[in-house]
Design a protein around this motif. Structure first.
Motif, PDB file in Angstrom:
ATOM      1  N   LEU A 100       0.878  -0.975  -0.046  1.00 21.64           N
ATOM      2  CA  LEU A 100       0.089   0.184  -0.179  1.00 21.64           C
ATOM      3  C   LEU A 100       0.706   1.284  -0.071  1.00 21.64           C
ATOM      4  O   LEU A 100       0.368   2.224  -0.491  1.00 21.64           O
ATOM      5  N   GLY A 101       1.989   1.182   0.593  1.00 18.24           N
ATOM      6  CA  GLY A 101       2.803   2.275   0.821  1.00 18.24           C
ATOM      7  C   GLY A 101       2.116   3.375   2.001  1.00 18.24           C
ATOM      8  O   GLY A 101       1.413   2.899   2.648  1.00 18.24           O
ATOM      9  N   GLN A 102       2.245   4.652   1.789  1.00 18.76           N
ATOM     10  CA  GLN A 102       1.597   5.689   2.511  1.00 18.76           C
ATOM     11  C   GLN A 102       0.036   5.450   2.285  1.00 18.76           C
ATOM     12  O   GLN A 102      -0.376   5.754   1.262  1.00 18.76           O
ATOM     13  N   ASP A 103      -0.855   5.267   3.340  1.00 20.19           N
ATOM     14  CA  ASP A 103      -2.149   5.403   2.963  1.00 20.19           C
ATOM     15  C   ASP A 103      -2.952   5.683   4.241  1.00 20.19           C
ATOM     16  O   ASP A 103      -2.309   5.749   5.255  1.00 20.19           O
ATOM     17  N   ASP A 104      -4.403   6.273   4.504  1.00 18.28           N
ATOM     18  CA  ASP A 104      -4.925   6.478   5.500  1.00 18.28           C
ATOM     19  C   ASP A 104      -6.202   5.871   5.537  1.00 18.28           C
ATOM     20  O   ASP A 104      -7.190   5.977   5.973  1.00 18.28           O
ATOM     21  N   LEU A 105      -6.162   4.390   5.233  1.00 18.17           N
ATOM     22  CA  LEU A 105      -7.339   3.506   5.006  1.00 18.17           C
ATOM     23  C   LEU A 105      -7.601   3.094   6.417  1.00 18.17           C
ATOM     24  O   LEU A 105      -6.912   2.695   7.189  1.00 18.17           O
ATOM     25  N   PRO A 106      -8.938   2.834   6.610  1.00 18.85           N
ATOM     26  CA  PRO A 106      -9.318   2.510   7.918  1.00 18.85           C
ATOM     27  C   PRO A 106      -9.193   0.659   7.876  1.00 18.85           C
ATOM     28  O   PRO A 106     -10.254  -0.049   7.392  1.00 18.85           O
ATOM     29  N   LEU A 107      -8.087   0.178   8.008  1.00 19.70           N
ATOM     30  CA  LEU A 107      -7.769  -1.371   8.044  1.00 19.70           C
ATOM     31  C   LEU A 107      -7.753  -1.739   9.413  1.00 19.70           C
ATOM     32  O   LEU A 107      -7.051  -1.214  10.197  1.00 19.70           O
ATOM     33  N   ARG A 108      -8.109  -3.006   9.618  1.00 19.16           N
ATOM     34  CA  ARG A 108      -7.979  -3.762  10.635  1.00 19.16           C
ATOM     35  C   ARG A 108      -7.361  -5.050  10.058  1.00 19.16           C
ATOM     36  O   ARG A 108      -8.116  -5.928   9.289  1.00 19.16           O
ATOM     37  N   VAL A 109      -6.085  -5.313  10.591  1.00 15.67           N
ATOM     38  CA  VAL A 109      -5.468  -6.629  10.047  1.00 15.67           C
ATOM     39  C   VAL A 109      -5.297  -7.578  10.951  1.00 15.67           C
ATOM     40  O   VAL A 109      -4.498  -7.243  11.855  1.00 15.67           O
ATOM     41  N   GLY A 110      -5.781  -8.735  10.934  1.00 17.83           N
ATOM     42  CA  GLY A 110      -5.477  -9.612  11.956  1.00 17.83           C
ATOM     43  C   GLY A 110      -4.757 -11.087  11.496  1.00 17.83           C
ATOM     44  O   GLY A 110      -4.555 -10.826  10.324  1.00 17.83           O
ATOM     45  N   GLU A 111      -4.397 -11.769  12.423  1.00 15.60           N
ATOM     46  CA  GLU A 111      -3.684 -13.022  12.074  1.00 15.60           C
ATOM     47  C   GLU A 111      -4.661 -14.092  11.352  1.00 15.60           C
ATOM     48  O   GLU A 111      -5.815 -13.887  11.643  1.00 15.60           O
ATOM     49  N   GLY A 112      -4.025 -14.869  10.449  1.00 18.28           N
ATOM     50  CA  GLY A 112      -4.947 -15.891   9.885  1.00 18.28           C
ATOM     51  C   GLY A 112      -4.501 -15.987   8.507  1.00 18.28           C
ATOM     52  O   GLY A 112      -3.637 -15.324   8.186  1.00 18.28           O
ATOM     53  N   ARG A 113      -5.174 -16.882   7.740  1.00 18.07           N
ATOM     54  CA  ARG A 113      -5.035 -17.192   6.381  1.00 18.07           C
ATOM     55  C   ARG A 113      -5.423 -15.817   5.578  1.00 18.07           C
ATOM     56  O   ARG A 113      -6.396 -15.262   6.095  1.00 18.07           O
ATOM     57  N   PRO A 114      -4.785 -15.651   4.672  1.00 12.47           N
ATOM     58  CA  PRO A 114      -5.034 -14.248   3.848  1.00 12.47           C
ATOM     59  C   PRO A 114      -6.181 -14.090   3.323  1.00 12.47           C
ATOM     60  O   PRO A 114      -6.623 -15.095   2.714  1.00 12.47           O
ATOM     61  N   ALA A 115      -7.008 -13.270   3.614  1.00  9.20           N
ATOM     62  CA  ALA A 115      -8.318 -13.163   3.180  1.00  9.20           C
ATOM     63  C   ALA A 115      -8.954 -11.636   3.413  1.00  9.20           C
ATOM     64  O   ALA A 115      -8.418 -10.996   4.256  1.00  9.20           O
ATOM     65  N   VAL A 116     -10.020 -11.269   2.614  1.00 14.82           N
ATOM     66  CA  VAL A 116     -10.715 -10.210   3.087  1.00 14.82           C
ATOM     67  C   VAL A 116     -11.922 -10.797   4.086  1.00 14.82           C
ATOM     68  O   VAL A 116     -12.664 -11.415   3.269  1.00 14.82           O
ATOM     69  N   GLU A 117     -11.858 -10.248   5.137  1.00 21.30           N
ATOM     70  CA  GLU A 117     -12.721 -10.820   6.042  1.00 21.30           C
ATOM     71  C   GLU A 117     -14.107 -10.301   6.088  1.00 21.30           C
ATOM     72  O   GLU A 117     -15.402 -10.693   6.461  1.00 21.30           O
ATOM     73  N   GLY A 118     -14.255  -8.881   5.907  1.00 22.89           N
ATOM     74  CA  GLY A 118     -15.246  -8.184   5.847  1.00 22.89           C
ATOM     75  C   GLY A 118     -15.179  -6.507   5.488  1.00 22.89           C
ATOM     76  O   GLY A 118     -14.015  -6.294   5.602  1.00 22.89           O
ATOM     77  N   VAL A 119     -16.175  -5.794   5.088  1.00 28.94           N
ATOM     78  CA  VAL A 119     -16.297  -4.745   4.953  1.00 28.94           C
ATOM     79  C   VAL A 119     -17.618  -3.926   5.595  1.00 28.94           C
ATOM     80  O   VAL A 119     -18.644  -4.306   5.474  1.00 28.94           O
ATOM     81  N   VAL A 120     -16.858  -3.042   6.457  1.00 26.63           N
ATOM     82  CA  VAL A 120     -18.128  -2.218   7.282  1.00 26.63           C
ATOM     83  C   VAL A 120     -18.487  -0.632   6.506  1.00 26.63           C
ATOM     84  O   VAL A 120     -17.273   0.177   6.277  1.00 26.63           O
ATOM     85  N   LEU A 121     -19.642  -0.772   6.087  1.00 29.90           N
ATOM     86  CA  LEU A 121     -20.003   0.430   5.483  1.00 29.90           C
ATOM     87  C   LEU A 121     -20.950   1.314   6.087  1.00 29.90           C
ATOM     88  O   LEU A 121     -21.708   0.571   6.846  1.00 29.90           O
ATOM     89  N   SER A 122     -21.064   2.660   5.698  1.00 27.38           N
ATOM     90  CA  SER A 122     -22.092   3.419   6.443  1.00 27.38           C
ATOM     91  C   SER A 122     -22.812   4.425   5.358  1.00 27.38           C
ATOM     92  O   SER A 122     -22.026   4.580   4.623  1.00 27.38           O
ATOM     93  N   GLY A 123     -24.164   4.051   5.319  1.00 24.68           N
ATOM     94  CA  GLY A 123     -24.611   5.142   4.275  1.00 24.68           C
ATOM     95  C   GLY A 123     -26.079   5.410   4.823  1.00 24.68           C
ATOM     96  O   GLY A 123     -26.415   5.529   5.990  1.00 24.68           O
ATOM     97  N   PRO A 124     -27.031   5.733   4.090  1.00 25.54           N
ATOM     98  CA  PRO A 124     -28.184   6.546   4.203  1.00 25.54           C
ATOM     99  C   PRO A 124     -29.011   5.493   5.300  1.00 25.54           C
ATOM    100  O   PRO A 124     -29.740   5.965   6.094  1.00 25.54           O
TER     101      PRO A 124
END
Length: 130
Positions: A100-124
């Motif tokens: 990624l290099g420099q970023d300001d992304l709201p990431l939470r990275v945990g231990e485990g098999r590499p994967a995208v575990e979830g996406v938290v979104l806010s909307g209307p």
């Protein structure tokens, strides 16, 4: 997508950039052009890089730069777009940070098999997890 609750989980993710050439040069990637016609008939154009690496090495993202003449699809409908609250990943935090290099992304990275575990979104309608 597959998920423990509903049987679905995101397979991957993308990072939008305004300088794909810099990102590609830093990572030794070759940008590729893409396009499609939106449901309203407008032509959407973009460039992207790192898709093969992202597929082979989750949770790495690929990078996308929208053409300046393309209305970002998340805003095209005229409604209020959803906002990323948190991206939940598992895998090697150091590899992801170097990618990624420099970023300001709201990431939470945990231990485990590499994967995208979830996406938290806010909307209307409030906040929800994919």
């Amino acid at each position: 997508m597959t998920d423990a609750v509903g049987g679905f989980r995101p397979l991957g993710w993308a990072v939008r950039t305004d300088d794909l050439d810099s990102v590609a040069a830093r990572l030794g990637l070759t940008p590729t052009e893409g396009s499609r016609v939106a449901p309203d008939g407008t032509q959407l154009r973009w460039r992207y890089a790192g898709a093969d690496e992202a597929i082979a090495r989750p949770p790495l993202p690929f990078f996308i730069e929208w053409d300046p003449d393309t209305v970002f699809p998340g805003r095209a409908a005229g409604g209020r777009p959803h906002r990323l609250v948190e991206l939940r990943l598992t895998g090697d935090r150091d590899v992801l940070r170097r990618w990624l290099g420099q970023d300001d992304l709201p990431l939470r990275v945990g231990e485990g098999r590499p994967a995208v575990e979830g996406v938290v979104l806010s909307g209307p309608a409030g906040t929800f997890v994919l």
